[in-house]
Design an enzyme around this catalytic site. Sequence first.
Site: not given
Ligand code: FUB
Length: 345
Positions: A31, A244
């Site tokens: 991320d 997301e």
């Molecule tokens: O790293 C945990 C979660 O996985 C992140 O918050 C999301 O965007 C995904 O990459």
Amino acid sequence: MPEDDIQHINFDELNKKAISQALITNIFTADPSAHVFNGKIYIYPSHDVDAGEAFDDLGSHFAMEDYHVISMDSPISDAKDNGIALHVSDVPWAEKQMWAPDANEKNGTYYLFFPAKDHDGIFRIGVAISDSPTGPFKAEPEAIKESFSIDPAVFKDEDGSYYMYFGGIWGGQLQRWQTGTFNASQPESPTAHLPNDDKPALCAKIAKLTSDLLQFIEAPKDVVITDENGKALLQGDNDRRFFEASWMHKYNNKYYFSYSTGDTHFICYAIADNPYGPFSYAGRILNPVIGWTSHHSIVEFNGDWYLFYHDSSLSKGVTHLRSIKVDKIDYDENGLIKTINPYND
Ligand code: FUB
């Protein structure tokens, strides 16, 4: 890339470049939110660990506990791990799951924005402050008021306004906030509270920040993404709708909102002429990587544009043990981004 497909990858034959491209190999990182501060690149990633949690569709196995800041003199130089910048045990309101963070700077102070589950199991977003881009950061005692869900990305506009984009469905709990309060009803299934496929898709959220960058100045609004007919994307449009990993960058005076489609594993983007949108869907930036999740940031360095992203090639496909990478972005003459295929030369 779905787990089933990963089973069929022969990692010995995988383009060696894919593995050697990992920017950091002493820890697993994911991320990556990259920024340029004082001419240098600072990356704010998640710090992946195997905490022994069972896999589930709510992402319980993403049980991260702290953040490290990574720095680079340029996109082709060595990346440095600057050690622990913030640990969950130093955040009074947070209990677990330090997921994707971001950071920004104002008047020489650095702000780390991060999601974590509070002591009631609800994702909130907090702020921590430092006088150095690498930390250590001191957390505010409470999460941002009225904050919820995950994946904050804080964009500074040219007029000095700061906006937070955030949200994530499934394990990120965005679907539970449709009425403005947390819907705690059962079942826990990540898809239980989603709109039907023929309804408008759940949107990422945007909220302008107060001048001290510690609170929202307004109630979060929807980041609407429209299709070629100007209609909001539908929840069933899994290849294009938001899941997301929000990010915002500005190119040629246009606002580029980019995000992950989650269960279809694309990084896509949409364009508007203001930070709130609506944003018109524009295409794919990154095709699926090894590992279930995809999450990125986009930053300009010395006139060139770069995509920071992650994959699970270093861990040979373990989806919660990821590594951050960087690739160059090219725009065409219309400002459209050419899709990157992560494993082609
Ligand atoms: O790293 C945990 C979660 O996985 C992140 O918050 C999301 O965007 C995904 O990459």
